[in-house]
Design an enzyme around this catalytic site. Structure first.
Site, mmCIF file in Angstrom:
data_model
loop_
_atom_site.group_PDB
_atom_site.id
_atom_site.type_symbol
_atom_site.label_atom_id
_atom_site.label_comp_id
_atom_site.label_asym_id
_atom_site.label_seq_id
_atom_site.Cartn_x
_atom_site.Cartn_y
_atom_site.Cartn_z
ATOM 1 N N GLU A 60 0.710 -2.607 12.440
ATOM 2 C CA GLU A 60 0.939 -4.061 12.438
ATOM 3 C C GLU A 60 1.462 -4.608 13.769
ATOM 4 O O GLU A 60 1.770 -5.797 13.857
ATOM 5 C CB GLU A 60 1.899 -4.426 11.297
ATOM 6 C CG GLU A 60 1.285 -4.147 9.936
ATOM 7 C CD GLU A 60 2.308 -4.183 8.803
ATOM 8 O OE1 GLU A 60 3.513 -4.179 9.091
ATOM 9 O OE2 GLU A 60 1.881 -4.187 7.641
ATOM 10 N N LYS B 70 2.746 0.768 15.998
ATOM 11 C CA LYS B 70 3.845 0.820 15.031
ATOM 12 C C LYS B 70 3.664 2.052 14.136
ATOM 13 O O LYS B 70 4.604 2.717 13.754
ATOM 14 C CB LYS B 70 3.822 -0.458 14.193
ATOM 15 C CG LYS B 70 4.917 -0.572 13.174
ATOM 16 C CD LYS B 70 4.847 -1.957 12.536
ATOM 17 C CE LYS B 70 5.835 -2.120 11.410
ATOM 18 N NZ LYS B 70 5.716 -3.443 10.778
ATOM 19 N N GLN B 71 2.431 2.292 13.761
ATOM 20 C CA GLN B 71 2.093 3.535 13.058
ATOM 21 C C GLN B 71 0.653 3.907 13.396
ATOM 22 O O GLN B 71 -0.170 3.036 13.649
ATOM 23 C CB GLN B 71 2.315 3.435 11.562
ATOM 24 C CG GLN B 71 1.665 2.260 10.869
ATOM 25 C CD GLN B 71 2.248 2.051 9.481
ATOM 26 O OE1 GLN B 71 3.075 2.812 9.031
ATOM 27 N NE2 GLN B 71 1.811 1.017 8.796
ATOM 28 N N TRP C 221 0.844 -1.213 0.000
ATOM 29 C CA TRP C 221 0.000 0.000 0.000
ATOM 30 C C TRP C 221 0.869 1.250 0.000
ATOM 31 O O TRP C 221 0.389 2.351 -0.265
ATOM 32 C CB TRP C 221 -0.962 -0.002 1.193
ATOM 33 C CG TRP C 221 -0.321 0.301 2.536
ATOM 34 C CD1 TRP C 221 0.807 -0.249 3.053
ATOM 35 C CD2 TRP C 221 -0.791 1.227 3.522
ATOM 36 N NE1 TRP C 221 1.060 0.260 4.307
ATOM 37 C CE2 TRP C 221 0.102 1.158 4.617
ATOM 38 C CE3 TRP C 221 -1.885 2.094 3.597
ATOM 39 C CZ2 TRP C 221 -0.067 1.939 5.776
ATOM 40 C CZ3 TRP C 221 -2.048 2.868 4.744
ATOM 41 C CH2 TRP C 221 -1.139 2.788 5.813
ATOM 42 N N ASP C 222 2.156 1.083 0.274
ATOM 43 C CA ASP C 222 3.096 2.203 0.248
ATOM 44 C C ASP C 222 2.939 2.994 -1.048
ATOM 45 O O ASP C 222 3.049 4.216 -1.071
ATOM 46 C CB ASP C 222 4.541 1.684 0.332
ATOM 47 C CG ASP C 222 4.805 0.816 1.553
ATOM 48 O OD1 ASP C 222 3.893 0.091 1.970
ATOM 49 O OD2 ASP C 222 5.932 0.845 2.076
HETATM 50 O O1 IFM Z 1 3.606 -1.434 4.013
HETATM 51 C C1 IFM Z 1 4.492 -1.331 5.060
HETATM 52 C C2 IFM Z 1 3.725 -1.569 6.345
HETATM 53 O O2 IFM Z 1 2.738 -0.597 6.533
HETATM 54 C C3 IFM Z 1 4.675 -1.549 7.525
HETATM 55 N N1 IFM Z 1 5.693 -2.546 7.341
HETATM 56 C C4 IFM Z 1 6.494 -2.320 6.131
HETATM 57 C C5 IFM Z 1 5.612 -2.315 4.899
HETATM 58 C C6 IFM Z 1 6.462 -2.018 3.659
HETATM 59 O O3 IFM Z 1 7.015 -0.756 3.744
#
Ligand code: IFM
Length: 719
Positions: free
Chosen positions: A472, A583-584, A330-331
């Site tokens: 995550e 984590k985010q 999704w990046d």
């Molecule tokens: O897509 C991301 C995810 O949101 C967090 N872990 C790393 C992935 C790739 O950058």
């Protein structure tokens, strides 16, 4: 004043070479080459990756195959091979010029026997002709005798030990050598060709060594003290993704044959880069670090962006490293696409076409899971099948395996793709593309969401259980707010798109209604789902990230400072899952995407709650740029700058210690959003656009450009 376009280093430290290789990556949207040195060193991770050249790999299913190496060029002073680890390095400087993509290394070196020379190596991957690659080597000897230059193409490249390439053949046509290889499983062929031209100095001898899989040219020049010798290595590369197999070697040989020479190639490349920067550059005055770092991030996005290919995506580590094996997440849609949608819509369209082209695989994934519509893979490569590894070695103990669930249940990606398609359409006004491609992406992902929704009779609502949201650190959760709300947005956008199509492109509407079986009964079900998706909000506006999140353990993150590890490393995977540490910041990301749907007070309440619970420095690199925007939104400029500087330094300062695996693309592109939407306060609505500057106190000026409905707009904010 320092040059705000240059990234430099002044020593060679083998223990940091992986990080430096990533930083000094060059490329042209077709391929990228890590900044390994021409002469090669032990433990290096030298690599060139070409978009779309995947091959089967254990654990990760498939990976970008490190293609045959075009860099080898060694210099021998009176028979002694130049190396940074022998003799004496009297000075060293390496500089990447972001304005032109030219990487230059200047070394004054004394050989073990005492011959000294200044050696300058310049390289670039032409942006004007992406199949061509150039190295110029200038040697100014301080001794008499001979300097030998040895240039090779090396088909023995591998991916950290895994060899993807079989040798098919090699040969010579006049002064051009070529090499022909094929990947083991995907059967993609590549032809590389090279020639070596003496541009200045007296040629003493020339030899060709037909070493298998490493065709090599040797050129010996007379060394006269103080007289500069110049040798150019020209390389071309084509794969069977570009031309048919029977024309492959001809294509590479002809291209090298027709190279007009270094000066022409250099100026064509500079002109092409100038065109890129004309629309992409962002000017920051009053903060040199931010200016250079942002340009570096933009450069890394520009070298990774496919300009001529709608069948490839940009991996989470661009083409700059082995991390994530070239897979896209999704990046792309949430972090990278806005940069391209606003500054280079043709690139954004290519990236969206990649998803459009892979809709059949997304339908297969939905079907295999018992659903309708399109469920895109969490990690995606060339075929669109799910390529997330199921098990990976544990980060703390590599003898143990960890189950990775994202490929099974991190489903928000389907809505993220629909969101990006919609955003592209709204900003560009590209109705033909929307009719042809975008609408189907939005409608078929909506079909998925409606079929995946679970009816909870007790609550009288639809739910999404057992998912992973963007945060995550918590998996197998129910009713992740981000997922539920984006699903709702997706279904609503699909209904609106269908109405728009009926009014503006009735034939396409009829075709989609028939192909996707969009009966009135189905649409009625969609309406019911979107009205009844479980989306609880506390009267204060506070949103619970997922059901039960508020009951997880509180952790005082500030009390753990100073720390150098992520919370997941400190508490373990299960331990972190039991806490509220993020984590985010999932909820804040949602509020960012759907900002117009939420009141300022709600944003403030959620920012205050989640900001202090997020593992900003060592959690996900995706978070800080969005956090910058949200801090600007709630009027906290100092905190915004703190988040921004964390994001903008992610790779240059190797904040997480893993920049050697490749550029953190989402973070890099996200810093553009942080500056434009955060500090610049750009807001685009159907009525037009406006800015609301919230510049950091020491910034004197912020200027950028973007396209709105086909017209280039200029923003120049001064304090
Ligand atoms: O897509 C991301 C995810 O949101 C967090 N872990 C790393 C992935 C790739 O950058």
């Amino acid at each position: 004043m320092s040059n705000l376009w240059l990234i430099s280093e002044d020593s060679f430290d083998p223990s940091h070479q992986h990080h430096q290789e990533t930083i000094f990556t060059i490329g042209n949207g077709y391929l990228s080459t890590r900044g390994a040195h021409e002469e090669g060193y032990p433990e290096e991770h030298r690599a060139t990756f070409i978009h779309g050249v995947f091959d089967a790999a254990p654990i990760s299913v498939t990976e970008l195959a490190n293609v045959p190496d075009w860099l080898p060029l060694t210099v021998h002073l009176n028979g002694e091979r130049f190396s940074l680890t022998s003799g004496a390095v009297e000075s060293f400087q390496r500089t990447l010029d972001l304005r032109t993509g030219v990487l230059t290394r200047t070394v004054r070196w004394r050989s073990p026997q005492g011959d000294t020379a200044t050696i300058v190596l310049e390289r670039f991957a032409s942006l004007a002709d992406p199949h061509t690659l150039f190295i110029r080597c200038r040697v100014t000897p301080e001794f008499a005798g001979a300097v030998e230059f040895r240039a090779a193409l090396n088909g023995n490249s591998d991916n950290e030990g895994l060899a993807h390439w079989r040798w098919l053949g090699q040969g010579r046509r006049a002064d051009v050598l070529y090499l022909h290889n094929r990947t083991r499983q995907s059967k993609i062929e590549i032809a590389t060709a090279m020639k070596l031209a003496a541009a200045q100095g007296e040629e003493l001898a020339r030899e060709v060594w037909d070493a298998e899989n490493t065709p090599t040219l040797s050129l010996t020049m007379r060394a006269v003290p103080g007289q500069e010798l110049i040798v150019d290595k020209f390389v071309a590369a084509f794969t069977t993704r570009d031309v048919a197999s029977d024309r492959l070697t001809d294509a590479a040989v002809d291209r090298v044959d027709h190279v007009a020479g270094w000066p022409h190639a250099l100026s064509d490349n500079a002109a092409a880069w100038d065109r890129e920067w004309q629309r992409t550059d962002v000017i920051i005055e009053g903060d040199d670090e931010a200016q250079i770092a942002l340009r570096f991030n933009l450069f890394q996005m520009l070298v990774a962006a496919p300009r001529d290919d709608g069948r490839v995506n940009i991996g989470a580590k661009t083409l700059s490293g082995f991390g994530y094996r070239g897979h896209a997440f999704w990046d792309t849609e949430i972090f990278m696409l806005p940069l391209f949608t606003y500054t280079a819509p043709h690139i954004a369209r290519n990236l969206l076409n990649y998803r459009r082209h892979l809709l059949p695989a997304a339908r297969e994934k939905a079907k295999a899971n018992g659903f309708e519509g399109a469920l895109f893979p969490w990690e995606s490569a060339d075929t669109g099948e799910e390529v997330t590894p199921t098990w990976v070695p544990h980060f703390a103990d590599r003898t143990k395996l960890v189950r990775i669930w994202t490929g099974d249940i991190e489903i928000h990606i389907s809505a993220d793709i629909a969101f990006a398609a919609h955003q592209y359409w709204q900003l560009t006004g590209d109705d033909p593309w929307f009719i042809e491609s975008g609408a189907e992406l939005i409608l078929d992902t909506a079909r998925f969401w409606a079929s995946r929704a679970e009816w909870n009779a007790a609550r009288n609502c639809y739910e999404y259980t057992d998912v992973i949201g963007p945060d995550e650190y918590h998996d197998h959760v129910n009713n992740n707010f981000f997922t539920n709300r984006m699903a709702q947005w997706n279904i609503q956008a699909a209904l609106d798109a269908l109405d728009w199509l009926k009014a503006n492109a009735p034939a396409s509407a009829a075709d989609l209604i028939a192909r996707l079986d969009l009966t009135e009964a189905r649409l009625a079900h969609w309406r019911e789902v979107l009205e009844k998706i479980y989306l609880p909000v506390h009267p204060s506006g506070l949103i619970e990230q997922f059901e039960g999140y508020f009951q997880r353990k509180e952790v005082d993150l500030a009390a753990l400072e100073p720390r150098t590890q992520s919370i997941q490393v400190i508490f373990g995977i299960e331990g972190t899952n039991e806490t509220q540490v993020l984590k985010q910041p999932d909820v804040l990301m949602l509020l960012y995407l759907l900002r117009d749907h939420y009141a300022d007070d709600a944003v403030r309440v959620n920012y205050d709650y989640y900001n202090i619970r997020t593992d900003h420095t060592y959690g996900s690199s995706l978070g800080p740029s969005i956090q910058t925007i949200m801090a600007c939104n709630v009027g906290k400029p100092d905190e915004a700058y703190e988040h921004f500087i964390r994001a903008v330094r992610a790779d240059l300062h190797d904040v997480r210690g893993n920049a050697g695996d490749g550029i953190h693309a989402a973070s890099a592109a996200g810093t553009w959003q942080a500056v434009v939407f955060g500090f610049g306060g750009l807001r685009v609505t159907p009525q037009g656009w406006s800015t609301r500057p919230r510049l950091p106190k020491h910034w004197k000026r912020l200027a950028f450009k973007f396209y709105h409905r086909g017209k280039l707009q200029k923003v120049d904010l001064r304090v």
